[in-house]
Scaffold this motif. Structure first.
Motif, PDB file in Angstrom:
ATOM      1  N   GLU A   1      -0.608  -3.586   1.250  1.00 44.91           N
ATOM      2  CA  GLU A   1      -0.851  -2.150   1.023  1.00 44.91           C
ATOM      3  C   GLU A   1      -0.517  -1.298   2.257  1.00 44.91           C
ATOM      4  O   GLU A   1       0.169  -0.280   2.160  1.00 44.91           O
ATOM      5  CB  GLU A   1      -2.315  -1.952   0.620  1.00 44.91           C
ATOM      6  CG  GLU A   1      -2.701  -0.520   0.375  1.00 44.91           C
ATOM      7  CD  GLU A   1      -4.204  -0.373   0.149  1.00 44.91           C
ATOM      8  OE1 GLU A   1      -4.611  -0.524  -1.014  1.00 44.91           O
ATOM      9  OE2 GLU A   1      -4.947  -0.124   1.118  1.00 44.91           O
ATOM     10  N   ALA A   2      -0.989  -1.725   3.417  1.00 42.90           N
ATOM     11  CA  ALA A   2      -0.782  -0.918   4.638  1.00 42.90           C
ATOM     12  C   ALA A   2       0.709  -0.825   4.960  1.00 42.90           C
ATOM     13  O   ALA A   2       1.219   0.239   5.325  1.00 42.90           O
ATOM     14  CB  ALA A   2      -1.550  -1.531   5.808  1.00 42.90           C
ATOM     15  N   HIS A   3       1.413  -1.952   4.778  1.00 43.21           N
ATOM     16  CA  HIS A   3       2.855  -1.991   5.051  1.00 43.21           C
ATOM     17  C   HIS A   3       3.604  -1.046   4.093  1.00 43.21           C
ATOM     18  O   HIS A   3       4.432  -0.234   4.516  1.00 43.21           O
ATOM     19  CB  HIS A   3       3.348  -3.439   4.893  1.00 43.21           C
ATOM     20  CG  HIS A   3       4.840  -3.580   5.024  1.00 43.21           C
ATOM     21  ND1 HIS A   3       5.512  -3.268   6.190  1.00 43.21           N
ATOM     22  CD2 HIS A   3       5.783  -3.989   4.132  1.00 43.21           C
ATOM     23  CE1 HIS A   3       6.812  -3.492   6.007  1.00 43.21           C
ATOM     24  NE2 HIS A   3       7.002  -3.916   4.767  1.00 43.21           N
ATOM     25  N   ILE A   4       3.280  -1.144   2.809  1.00 40.13           N
ATOM     26  CA  ILE A   4       3.940  -0.276   1.811  1.00 40.13           C
ATOM     27  C   ILE A   4       3.600   1.191   2.100  1.00 40.13           C
ATOM     28  O   ILE A   4       4.450   2.071   1.977  1.00 40.13           O
ATOM     29  CB  ILE A   4       3.532  -0.672   0.364  1.00 40.13           C
ATOM     30  CG1 ILE A   4       4.128  -2.046   0.032  1.00 40.13           C
ATOM     31  CG2 ILE A   4       4.019   0.363  -0.652  1.00 40.13           C
ATOM     32  CD1 ILE A   4       3.723  -2.606  -1.311  1.00 40.13           C
ATOM     33  N   GLY A   5       2.361   1.429   2.516  1.00 41.45           N
ATOM     34  CA  GLY A   5       1.945   2.792   2.866  1.00 41.45           C
ATOM     35  C   GLY A   5       2.824   3.380   3.957  1.00 41.45           C
ATOM     36  O   GLY A   5       3.294   4.516   3.865  1.00 41.45           O
ATOM     37  N   ARG A   6       3.075   2.560   5.000  1.00 33.77           N
ATOM     38  CA  ARG A   6       3.922   3.039   6.107  1.00 33.77           C
ATOM     39  C   ARG A   6       5.355   3.286   5.621  1.00 33.77           C
ATOM     40  O   ARG A   6       5.989   4.266   5.999  1.00 33.77           O
ATOM     41  CB  ARG A   6       3.907   2.027   7.264  1.00 33.77           C
ATOM     42  CG  ARG A   6       2.602   2.044   8.051  1.00 33.77           C
ATOM     43  CD  ARG A   6       2.731   1.303   9.382  1.00 33.77           C
ATOM     44  NE  ARG A   6       3.043  -0.112   9.199  1.00 33.77           N
ATOM     45  CZ  ARG A   6       2.120  -1.057   8.963  1.00 33.77           C
ATOM     46  NH1 ARG A   6       0.840  -0.724   8.865  1.00 33.77           N
ATOM     47  NH2 ARG A   6       2.469  -2.325   8.826  1.00 33.77           N
ATOM     48  N   LEU A   7       5.849   2.396   4.755  1.00 33.30           N
ATOM     49  CA  LEU A   7       7.213   2.557   4.223  1.00 33.30           C
ATOM     50  C   LEU A   7       7.326   3.853   3.423  1.00 33.30           C
ATOM     51  O   LEU A   7       8.299   4.602   3.541  1.00 33.30           O
ATOM     52  CB  LEU A   7       7.592   1.370   3.327  1.00 33.30           C
ATOM     53  CG  LEU A   7       7.757  -0.002   3.992  1.00 33.30           C
ATOM     54  CD1 LEU A   7       8.047  -1.073   2.927  1.00 33.30           C
ATOM     55  CD2 LEU A   7       8.878   0.003   5.029  1.00 33.30           C
TER      56      LEU A   7
END
Length: 371
Positions: free
Chosen positions: A25-31
């Motif tokens: 989730e955090a990674h996709i959020g940054r993307l």
């Protein structure tokens, strides 16, 4: 080095290929935050490259409706049937090269209908004059999707095109405020239990350049809504789906057509079915436009001349006597003492009200002003 468009494509691919779960989730959020920033940058570049010219449609009338649809679905025919516009009618891409405004006169209101050039795939990337088209759509009060009865699936591409261009349909803006502070990193304040992790939220904020800030969140937004709430260039508009060419369908096809609407997320009972060519269903359509635009009529009681039922002042639902005064212009605003209202918004006939009184459809209003 990758250009902006390639970077955007690479980010979109990575987001599409990354399975969404708590650990990603955090990674996709940054993307997604990165993607939003890059799209904004590209938009700014294209606007300055094209001299920033939108179509410059002069907004006039009491409300503006943008008709969105692929070439040949009958937008020009419909506008010609409803208004005094004379649109070139043709069925090849980009017949309507300039946005063609027509004025619909209904219940004393002037509703501007814009025949927007066929939004074609890739308008978001600026192809086919798409950017200018979208700048027109963003300033409308209502989006009307015009679909052919035989090509309901086009809805998804149009909807996606608008979404990529920061136009959000039939939804309220997320309630998110971000305030910068001097030190101590990022604080997350929430009014309810959040589905998103605090680290995800902080990561999205950092991607947007916030180092020390307080973010206040009401409700429980998902990732996309979080990004929308932080970016302040989103436009929130109501939409209506209109299905044209129903005179050409076989009765046995009607159920399929309704099922196709459900497949793209449109409730068939909410759609309006018409034949622009045969001028069928147009009264129901105009009635729905009025409802969706939430327009109201206020009849002015003019001293010595009585009530003017011919030429009402057109306002939006929820507007007040103060809004009406600013619409009238002139010296009314400065000289206003009070008003008398008779009608749906009044407790009794000739009720005395001030500027903050909310008006309703078909109120009769008399303004009492100092000389």
């Amino acid at each position: 080095m990758m250009g902006l468009e390639e970077e955007i494509e690479a980010l979109e691919t990575e987001i599409a290929e990354t399975p969404y779960n708590k650990s990603t989730e955090a990674h996709i959020g940054r993307l997604k935050a990165k993607l939003a920033e890059k799209r904004e940058k590209l938009e700014a570049q294209q606007d300055s490259g094209s001299g920033g010219g939108g179509y410059g449609v002069e907004q006039s009338g009491d409300a503006t409706v943008a008709l969105v649809g692929f070439p040949s679905v009958g937008k020009s025919t419909l506008i010609n049937a409803l208004t005094n516009a004379d649109s070139e009618v043709g069925s090849y891409d980009f017949t309507t090269l300039d946005v063609n405004p027509g004025m619909l006169d209904y219940r004393g209101a002037n509703i501007q209908l814009l025949d927007v050039p066929g939004l074609i795939e890739g308008a978001a990337g600026g192809r086919g004059g798409g950017r200018e088209v979208l700048s027109v759509i963003r300033t409308a009060d209502l989006i009307v999707f015009l679909l052919s009865a035989f090509e309901i699936e086009q809805y998804e591409r149009l909807d996606e095109e608008l979404y990529h261009n920061d136009i959000r349909l039939d939804t309220e803006p997320p309630s998110i405020t971000v305030r910068k502070k001097g030190k101590d990193g990022i604080d997350v304040n929430a009014s309810a239990e959040l589905s998103l992790d605090e680290e995800t939220i902080k990561g999205v904020l950092r991607e947007h350049g916030f180092v020390n800030a307080i973010i206040t969140i009401r409700g429980d937004p998902d990732l996309d809504e979080l990004v929308d709430g932080i970016m302040d260039n989103r436009v929130y508009l109501p939409s209506l789906t209109v299905v044209n060419k129903v005179d050409l369908i076989d009765p046995s096809y009607a159920d399929t057509m309704r099922a196709n609407l459900r497949d793209v997320g449109v409730d068939p009972d909410d759609a309006v079915f018409i034949s622009a060519e045969k001028e069928k269903g147009l009264e129901a359509l105009v009635e729905r436009l009025w409802e969706e635009l939430e327009l109201i009529r206020v009849y002015m009681d003019k001293p010595g001349r009585g009530v003017d039922y011919e030429d009402p002042v057109i306002l939006r639902a929820g507007e007040t006597v103060g809004d009406l005064l600013s619409k009238l212009g002139g010296t009314f605003d400065d000289r206003f003492r009070f008003a008398r209202v008779t009608g749906p918004s009044a407790k009794h006939d000739e009720q005395q009200v001030g500027r903050d009184h909310t008006l309703a459809d078909e109120d009769v209003l008399r303004i009492v002003a100092s000389r």
